[in-house]
Write a protein that holds these residues in place. Structure first.
Motif, PDB file in Angstrom:
ATOM      1  N   MET A   1       0.830  -1.201   0.000  1.00 16.04           N
ATOM      2  CA  MET A   1       0.000   0.000   0.000  1.00 16.04           C
ATOM      3  C   MET A   1       0.873   1.263   0.000  1.00 16.04           C
ATOM      4  O   MET A   1       0.551   2.254  -0.676  1.00 16.04           O
ATOM      5  N   THR A   2       1.970   1.237   0.753  1.00 19.30           N
ATOM      6  CA  THR A   2       2.899   2.381   0.740  1.00 19.30           C
ATOM      7  C   THR A   2       3.437   2.604  -0.661  1.00 19.30           C
ATOM      8  O   THR A   2       3.489   3.738  -1.161  1.00 19.30           O
ATOM      9  N   ARG A   3       3.855   1.549  -1.296  1.00 20.61           N
ATOM     10  CA  ARG A   3       4.390   1.646  -2.665  1.00 20.61           C
ATOM     11  C   ARG A   3       3.327   2.191  -3.613  1.00 20.61           C
ATOM     12  O   ARG A   3       3.606   3.109  -4.412  1.00 20.61           O
ATOM     13  N   ALA A   4       2.107   1.641  -3.551  1.00 19.14           N
ATOM     14  CA  ALA A   4       1.045   2.068  -4.465  1.00 19.14           C
ATOM     15  C   ALA A   4       0.657   3.521  -4.226  1.00 19.14           C
ATOM     16  O   ALA A   4       0.436   4.281  -5.190  1.00 19.14           O
TER      17      ALA A   4
ATOM     18  N   ASN B   1       1.199   6.580  -6.930  1.00 19.32           N
ATOM     19  CA  ASN B   1       0.058   7.361  -7.382  1.00 19.32           C
ATOM     20  C   ASN B   1       0.356   8.856  -7.324  1.00 19.32           C
ATOM     21  O   ASN B   1       0.023   9.612  -8.246  1.00 19.32           O
ATOM     22  N   VAL B   2       1.022   9.283  -6.245  1.00 16.85           N
ATOM     23  CA  VAL B   2       1.373  10.701  -6.099  1.00 16.85           C
ATOM     24  C   VAL B   2       2.472  11.089  -7.090  1.00 16.85           C
ATOM     25  O   VAL B   2       2.531  12.236  -7.549  1.00 16.85           O
ATOM     26  N   MET B   3       3.336  10.146  -7.420  1.00 15.96           N
ATOM     27  CA  MET B   3       4.458  10.441  -8.321  1.00 15.96           C
ATOM     28  C   MET B   3       3.997  10.859  -9.712  1.00 15.96           C
ATOM     29  O   MET B   3       4.787  11.392 -10.505  1.00 15.96           O
ATOM     30  N   GLN B   4       2.723  10.631 -10.041  1.00 15.31           N
ATOM     31  CA  GLN B   4       2.202  11.036 -11.346  1.00 15.31           C
ATOM     32  C   GLN B   4       1.767  12.509 -11.364  1.00 15.31           C
ATOM     33  O   GLN B   4       1.371  13.015 -12.410  1.00 15.31           O
ATOM     34  N   SER B   5       1.835  13.181 -10.219  1.00 12.92           N
ATOM     35  CA  SER B   5       1.355  14.562 -10.117  1.00 12.92           C
ATOM     36  C   SER B   5       2.304  15.541 -10.799  1.00 12.92           C
ATOM     37  O   SER B   5       3.503  15.274 -10.957  1.00 12.92           O
ATOM     38  N   ALA B   6       1.741  16.701 -11.160  1.00 14.46           N
ATOM     39  CA  ALA B   6       2.530  17.711 -11.875  1.00 14.46           C
ATOM     40  C   ALA B   6       3.640  18.292 -11.005  1.00 14.46           C
ATOM     41  O   ALA B   6       4.743  18.563 -11.501  1.00 14.46           O
ATOM     42  N   TYR B   7       3.363  18.499  -9.715  1.00 13.27           N
ATOM     43  CA  TYR B   7       4.391  19.119  -8.870  1.00 13.27           C
ATOM     44  C   TYR B   7       5.582  18.192  -8.664  1.00 13.27           C
ATOM     45  O   TYR B   7       6.688  18.657  -8.364  1.00 13.27           O
ATOM     46  N   ILE B   8       5.385  16.876  -8.817  1.00 16.34           N
ATOM     47  CA  ILE B   8       6.509  15.945  -8.742  1.00 16.34           C
ATOM     48  C   ILE B   8       7.406  16.130  -9.965  1.00 16.34           C
ATOM     49  O   ILE B   8       8.650  16.137  -9.853  1.00 16.34           O
TER      50      ILE B   8
ATOM     51  N   PHE C   1       6.041  11.319  -0.461  1.00 18.71           N
ATOM     52  CA  PHE C   1       5.637  10.610   0.752  1.00 18.71           C
ATOM     53  C   PHE C   1       4.692  11.422   1.645  1.00 18.71           C
ATOM     54  O   PHE C   1       3.661  10.895   2.094  1.00 18.71           O
ATOM     55  N   PRO C   2       4.992  12.718   1.949  1.00 17.52           N
ATOM     56  CA  PRO C   2       4.064  13.470   2.814  1.00 17.52           C
ATOM     57  C   PRO C   2       2.655  13.588   2.243  1.00 17.52           C
ATOM     58  O   PRO C   2       1.686  13.681   3.003  1.00 17.52           O
ATOM     59  N   ASN C   3       2.525  13.581   0.912  1.00 20.58           N
ATOM     60  CA  ASN C   3       1.208  13.729   0.302  1.00 20.58           C
ATOM     61  C   ASN C   3       0.491  12.405   0.090  1.00 20.58           C
ATOM     62  O   ASN C   3      -0.618  12.389  -0.458  1.00 20.58           O
ATOM     63  N   SER C   4       1.118  11.318   0.497  1.00 18.75           N
ATOM     64  CA  SER C   4       0.464  10.014   0.408  1.00 18.75           C
ATOM     65  C   SER C   4       0.233   9.419   1.797  1.00 18.75           C
ATOM     66  O   SER C   4       0.008   8.220   1.940  1.00 18.75           O
ATOM     67  N   ILE C   5       0.296  10.269   2.822  1.00 21.65           N
ATOM     68  CA  ILE C   5       0.171   9.806   4.204  1.00 21.65           C
ATOM     69  C   ILE C   5      -1.199   9.194   4.485  1.00 21.65           C
ATOM     70  O   ILE C   5      -1.307   8.171   5.162  1.00 21.65           O
ATOM     71  N   ALA C   6      -2.260   9.825   3.950  1.00 25.41           N
ATOM     72  CA  ALA C   6      -3.628   9.393   4.304  1.00 25.41           C
ATOM     73  C   ALA C   6      -3.872   7.912   4.006  1.00 25.41           C
ATOM     74  O   ALA C   6      -4.289   7.164   4.894  1.00 25.41           O
ATOM     75  N   PRO C   7      -3.660   7.425   2.776  1.00 28.73           N
ATOM     76  CA  PRO C   7      -3.902   5.986   2.545  1.00 28.73           C
ATOM     77  C   PRO C   7      -2.937   5.093   3.317  1.00 28.73           C
ATOM     78  O   PRO C   7      -3.307   3.981   3.715  1.00 28.73           O
TER      79      PRO C   7
END
Length: 319
Positions: free
Chosen positions: A203-206, A210-217, A236-242
């Motif tokens: 789940m951490t990897r997924a 998922n966040v790595m596809q964002s424009a700011y990345i 990582f900080p933006n994927s904390i919730a899941p």
């Protein structure tokens, strides 16, 4: 902020409602079990008069609704009842058992959670390369094996053959020093860690991918930042919730799902206590253990939802 408070209130109310419904399910499930409680206490040689008197004393002749209300009222006042087979107060008996289970789950979580996050970050850093494939293969294999099989394998190789650790936790004593206690639970902790590690890592990897596809990345990468820095500081900080959700689910499992592990290693926790009294058809003990397990599971899930709501910037700072 009012929307956040409303969501939190709704989630807490839903959790309490769910616990109430689960308590009804537990009560109904125990009273429809086959067999006779009075017969199991007095034995097959008991006379019909003795059985009738015991059923009356235990309130088994009362309507189910009356029995449920009496039980629920007692629970709300901290009275879990008395064990039918031993006559001991259930709350007192469960106190040490619950402490032992929480001690086992705590050390499994201390190892599993940081390790899962680290392996998830490592898998993202080396995505589709041999470290990622190796981590995924090992964790997938561990989650595919049943707990009792992993337990018996570790018991045989690490306990019997190599003699690195005690093969069972039967010698565990709560009053011993912490190192002796840790040595006794080494193999149960290892089993629990392997069981929950894969789910949290994947789940951490997924979530990070998922966040790595964002424009700011992409912007951060164009600035020349290293891959690991982009992952650690931005993704990582933006994927904390899941990640928090799956961690809480697995922490709940560490407390609720220890029954098999405790039985395999003869560990004096709540799971072993529950199994012992299920075989004796000690209904009040089964009801109390089931309700505590349900409360822990629902409570940790509720906490995960609350953390996810508070961690969501779109809810905390609505436009």
């Amino acid at each position: 902020m009012s929307s956040v408070v409303t969501l939190l209130a709704q989630r807490i109310a839903l959790g309490l409602l769910l616990l109430f419904l689960v308590s009804i399910l537990i009560f109904v499930g125990t009273i429809i079990l086959p067999g006779d409680v009075a017969q199991s206490i007095l034995g097959q040689s008991a006379t019909p008069e003795a059985l009738a008197n015991l059923r009356r004393d235990l309130g088994l002749n009362d309507p189910p609704l009356t029995r449920y209300l009496d039980w629920a009222t007692g629970v709300l006042h901290g009275d879990l009842g008395t064990a039918l087979t031993s006559g001991q107060d259930i709350a007192e008996s469960l106190a040490s058992r619950l402490s032992n289970t929480l001690f086992l789950a705590f050390w499994a979580a201390i190892i599993a959670v940081p390790l899962a996050v680290f392996l998830g970050l490592l898998a993202v850093r080396y995505r589709d390369r041999w470290p990622d494939k190796l981590i995924s293969a090992v964790t997938l294999a561990s989650i595919s094996l049943p707990e009792f099989l992993i337990g018996y394998l570790l018991m045989f190789f690490l306990g019997v053959k190599l003699r690195w650790f005690p093969s069972t936790a039967i010698g565990y004593r709560p009053d011993a020093d912490v190192f002796t206690r840790l040595e006794a639970i080494a193999l149960p902790v290892a089993v629990l860690t392997l069981v929950v590690l894969a789910h949290m890592m994947r789940m951490t990897r997924a979530a990070i991918l998922n966040v790595m596809q964002s424009a700011y990345i992409e912007t951060a990468e164009l600035k020349g930042l290293s891959t690991f820095r982009v992952i650690w500081k931005h993704a990582f900080p933006n994927s904390i919730a899941p990640i928090v959700n799956v961690v809480m689910l697995n922490l709940a499992y560490l407390v609720v799902g220890v029954v098999v592990v405790e039985v395999v290693f003869v560990y004096p926790g709540m799971g072993q206590y529950l199994v012992d009294h299920v075989s004796k058809r000690d209904v009040p003990v089964v009801q109390a253990c089931g309700l505590i397990f349900a409360a822990v599971y629902i409570g940790l899930n509720m906490l995960a939802d609350i953390i996810s709501i508070l961690a969501n910037p779109r809810l905390r700072h609505p436009k």
